[in-house]
Design a protein around this motif. Structure first.
Motif, mmCIF file in Angstrom:
data_model
loop_
_atom_site.group_PDB
_atom_site.id
_atom_site.type_symbol
_atom_site.label_atom_id
_atom_site.label_comp_id
_atom_site.label_asym_id
_atom_site.label_seq_id
_atom_site.Cartn_x
_atom_site.Cartn_y
_atom_site.Cartn_z
ATOM 1 N N ARG A 143 15.094 11.313 2.329
ATOM 2 C CA ARG A 143 13.825 11.900 2.439
ATOM 3 C C ARG A 143 13.059 11.465 3.933
ATOM 4 O O ARG A 143 11.784 12.137 4.065
ATOM 5 C CB ARG A 143 12.771 11.442 1.145
ATOM 6 N N ILE A 144 13.704 10.691 4.658
ATOM 7 C CA ILE A 144 12.958 10.070 5.748
ATOM 8 C C ILE A 144 13.890 10.661 7.034
ATOM 9 O O ILE A 144 15.037 10.503 7.193
ATOM 10 C CB ILE A 144 12.844 8.551 5.942
ATOM 11 N N PHE A 145 13.008 11.417 7.725
ATOM 12 C CA PHE A 145 13.676 11.868 8.970
ATOM 13 C C PHE A 145 13.115 11.186 10.427
ATOM 14 O O PHE A 145 11.775 11.288 10.656
ATOM 15 C CB PHE A 145 13.483 13.483 9.062
ATOM 16 N N ASP A 146 14.090 10.845 11.170
ATOM 17 C CA ASP A 146 13.631 10.120 12.425
ATOM 18 C C ASP A 146 12.946 11.254 13.319
ATOM 19 O O ASP A 146 13.881 12.216 14.061
ATOM 20 C CB ASP A 146 14.862 9.620 13.255
ATOM 21 N N TRP A 147 11.765 11.307 13.405
ATOM 22 C CA TRP A 147 11.123 12.288 14.059
ATOM 23 C C TRP A 147 10.444 11.769 15.331
ATOM 24 O O TRP A 147 10.927 11.086 15.797
ATOM 25 C CB TRP A 147 10.012 12.903 13.216
ATOM 26 N N LYS B 143 0.901 -1.188 0.125
ATOM 27 C CA LYS B 143 -0.094 -0.105 -0.091
ATOM 28 C C LYS B 143 0.762 1.225 0.151
ATOM 29 O O LYS B 143 0.535 2.121 -0.916
ATOM 30 C CB LYS B 143 -0.952 -0.248 1.121
ATOM 31 N N TYR B 144 1.737 1.319 0.924
ATOM 32 C CA TYR B 144 2.881 2.462 1.193
ATOM 33 C C TYR B 144 3.615 2.761 -0.228
ATOM 34 O O TYR B 144 4.123 3.689 -0.729
ATOM 35 C CB TYR B 144 3.440 2.372 2.191
ATOM 36 N N THR B 145 3.905 1.668 -0.751
ATOM 37 C CA THR B 145 4.848 1.503 -2.123
ATOM 38 C C THR B 145 4.168 2.135 -3.139
ATOM 39 O O THR B 145 4.438 3.034 -3.910
ATOM 40 C CB THR B 145 5.088 0.115 -2.291
ATOM 41 N N LEU B 146 2.857 1.756 -3.189
ATOM 42 C CA LEU B 146 1.891 2.416 -4.287
ATOM 43 C C LEU B 146 1.880 3.906 -4.032
ATOM 44 O O LEU B 146 1.680 4.484 -5.080
ATOM 45 C CB LEU B 146 0.509 1.641 -4.249
ATOM 46 N N LEU B 147 1.465 4.065 -2.777
ATOM 47 C CA LEU B 147 1.470 5.559 -2.406
ATOM 48 C C LEU B 147 2.674 6.360 -2.967
ATOM 49 O O LEU B 147 2.739 7.458 -3.398
ATOM 50 C CB LEU B 147 1.070 5.885 -1.028
ATOM 51 N N ARG B 148 3.985 5.707 -2.646
ATOM 52 C CA ARG B 148 5.230 6.338 -2.926
ATOM 53 C C ARG B 148 5.086 6.606 -4.640
ATOM 54 O O ARG B 148 5.559 7.524 -4.998
ATOM 55 C CB ARG B 148 6.264 5.458 -2.405
ATOM 56 N N LEU B 149 4.783 5.414 -5.386
ATOM 57 C CA LEU B 149 4.899 5.481 -6.745
ATOM 58 C C LEU B 149 4.119 6.770 -7.120
ATOM 59 O O LEU B 149 4.291 7.337 -8.153
ATOM 60 C CB LEU B 149 4.399 4.362 -7.433
ATOM 61 N N ARG B 150 2.751 6.858 -6.651
ATOM 62 C CA ARG B 150 2.073 7.949 -7.186
ATOM 63 C C ARG B 150 2.175 9.342 -6.482
ATOM 64 O O ARG B 150 1.997 10.224 -7.413
ATOM 65 C CB ARG B 150 0.451 7.530 -6.581
ATOM 66 N N TYR B 151 2.701 9.389 -5.434
ATOM 67 C CA TYR B 151 2.887 10.689 -4.802
ATOM 68 C C TYR B 151 4.453 10.820 -4.345
ATOM 69 O O TYR B 151 4.735 12.085 -4.017
ATOM 70 C CB TYR B 151 1.989 10.913 -3.448
ATOM 71 N N GLY B 152 5.251 9.912 -4.373
ATOM 72 C CA GLY B 152 6.481 10.374 -3.906
ATOM 73 C C GLY B 152 7.287 11.421 -4.358
ATOM 74 O O GLY B 152 8.268 12.210 -3.793
ATOM 75 N N ARG B 153 7.110 11.637 -5.636
ATOM 76 C CA ARG B 153 8.051 12.689 -6.075
ATOM 77 C C ARG B 153 7.663 14.003 -5.735
ATOM 78 O O ARG B 153 8.241 15.038 -5.908
ATOM 79 C CB ARG B 153 7.907 12.832 -7.892
ATOM 80 N N TYR B 154 6.453 14.132 -5.046
ATOM 81 C CA TYR B 154 5.749 15.621 -4.549
ATOM 82 C C TYR B 154 6.161 15.771 -3.162
ATOM 83 O O TYR B 154 6.209 16.763 -2.546
ATOM 84 C CB TYR B 154 4.269 15.503 -4.730
ATOM 85 N N ILE B 155 6.724 14.626 -2.608
ATOM 86 C CA ILE B 155 7.118 14.457 -0.967
ATOM 87 C C ILE B 155 8.447 14.954 -0.930
ATOM 88 O O ILE B 155 9.168 14.230 -1.143
ATOM 89 C CB ILE B 155 6.531 13.533 -0.188
ATOM 90 N N LYS B 156 8.610 16.122 0.106
ATOM 91 C CA LYS B 156 10.188 16.763 0.171
ATOM 92 C C LYS B 156 10.621 16.006 1.340
ATOM 93 O O LYS B 156 11.819 15.804 1.406
ATOM 94 C CB LYS B 156 9.976 17.968 0.531
ATOM 95 N N GLY B 157 9.873 15.354 2.411
ATOM 96 C CA GLY B 157 10.203 14.614 3.580
ATOM 97 C C GLY B 157 9.108 13.987 4.291
ATOM 98 O O GLY B 157 8.095 14.247 4.224
ATOM 99 N N ILE B 158 9.541 12.747 4.956
ATOM 100 C CA ILE B 158 8.878 12.020 5.905
ATOM 101 C C ILE B 158 9.137 12.358 7.185
ATOM 102 O O ILE B 158 10.267 11.982 7.490
ATOM 103 C CB ILE B 158 8.921 10.536 5.505
ATOM 104 N N LEU B 159 8.284 12.752 7.940
ATOM 105 C CA LEU B 159 8.470 12.879 9.350
ATOM 106 C C LEU B 159 8.027 11.632 10.061
ATOM 107 O O LEU B 159 7.024 11.510 10.523
ATOM 108 C CB LEU B 159 7.897 14.129 10.042
#
Length: 358
Positions: free
Chosen positions: A155-159, A120-136
């Motif tokens: 792009r992933i920050f240990d938050w 599910k999250y892989t598909l979300l990444r493929l669809r929207y990942g290029r727009y996301i500057k960072g994951i908290l």
């Protein structure tokens, strides 16, 4: 700099972050609703967001105008597609080329059902990942989960989630309850459900007579009656007194005082996106024994803060009993001084640097 937070409800877990940012920046918070009845029933209260402007339950047209007016702001979305308003505005923000951060909790990605979630999250990444500057990502477990879904590590920050320093005064940490017993008093604070593993905790502690003085359980939920029945049926008594006590729900200030007066906080969840009660315990100088499946377990890297354990191992009971916390090796005076500088990422109300540098 402008920040626009999109939430399903006013989050007490983000209030410290938002109010800190609002001290020096323009911050707007848009939420689908104030707070659900279930949260209020467990003792939550509406958080103070400081100088941030808060808008509750906007119509679609109002939400669209807000996004258009704040197009150049940093947009921080709670989740991706979990909540209708947030998902709708997230997709619009993608189309408009906004600067997007996503506040994401961990998910279980191992096993068959875990692989489906990862897909599910892989598909979300493929669809929207290029727009996301960072994951908290809330904790190291979340970092691993989104790496598993293919998000680049840069792009992933240990938050995490952050809590305010409690209004109640901290107690004398080095002398907690020692006039009553040399054994530790333990407290559990949270919902009484299967995900929190409260029944497993009680059954485990039943095997540990002689390692603790008393367990106090604070909270409510679907397992309330089953918990009380278990306590009574198993006859949890020491010297004629119950060694496990169900305290019901309390106002947050009462909960903080309870945590400060106990020696150990336990969070045994089989899964927890974070677990803000861990923050609250550390602020009070109370060490924590926490499941490794809780996002907040990332706060327990230093042994004097507490320890983690795994429900996956058959030696869980042994791990509990040999914990430094139960053996009295956590230095309480050290914790009371040092934790205040580390359990909150902005100890002097300064916002985390990464939000300003992204």
């Amino acid at each position: 700099m402008q920040f626009l937070f999109w939430q399903n409800m006013l989050s007490i877990h983000q209030s410290a972050l938002i109010s800190a940012l609002a001290d020096d920046h323009k911050v707007l918070l848009v939420a689908e609703h104030t707070m659900d009845a279930d949260r209020i029933g467990t003792g939550w209260s509406v958080p103070d967001m400081g100088k941030a402007l808060v808008i509750i339950s906007p119509s679609e047209e109002e939400a669209d105008k807000i996004l258009d007016d704040y197009r150049d702001a940093v947009h921080v979305f709670s989740g991706i597609n979990a909540y209708p308003l947030i998902y709708r505005q997230f997709k619009r923000a993608c189309k408009q080329g906004c600067f997007i951060l996503n506040y994401l909790e961990t998910y279980k990605y191992l096993g068959f059902s875990g692989r489906l979630r990862c897909l599910k999250y892989t598909l979300l990444r493929l669809r929207y990942g290029r727009y996301i500057k960072g994951i908290l990502a809330t904790g190291n477990t979340a970092v691993q989960a989104y790496q598993a879904a293919g998000y680049h590590k840069d792009r992933i920050f240990d938050w995490g989630y952050f809590t305010e320093i409690p209004v109640t005064e901290c107690h004398n940490f080095s002398g907690k309850n020692k006039e009553v017993s040399s054994l530790p008093d333990i407290v559990y604070v949270g919902r009484l459900d299967h995900r929190k593993r409260i029944l497993s905790l009680v059954q485990t502690l039943k095997k540990m007579t002689g390692f603790f003085n008393k367990l106090y359980v604070i909270g409510s939920g679907p397992l309330k009656n089953e918990l009380n029945a278990l306590i009574n049926s198993e006859n949890f008594r020491s010297n004629g007194e119950l060694s496990i006590e169900y305290c019901g729900t309390m106002e947050n200030k009462q909960v903080q005082s309870f945590i400060a007066n106990c020696d150990i906080l336990v969070l045994p969840s089989v899964y927890d996106g974070w677990g803000a009660v861990v923050n609250e315990a550390l602020i009070q100088g109370t060490p924590v024994v926490c499941s490794e499946d809780c996002g907040a377990s990332t706060l327990l890297k230093d042994k004097w803060r507490g320890e983690t354990f795994s429900w996956k191992k058959k030696t869980t009971c042994t791990m509990f009993s040999k914990s430094n916390c139960f053996m009295g090796k956590c230095v309480m005076s050290c914790a009371s001084v040092s934790i205040h500088g580390h359990s909150i990422i902005f100890p002097e109300k300064k916002p985390p640097h990464i939000l300003l540098k992204l």
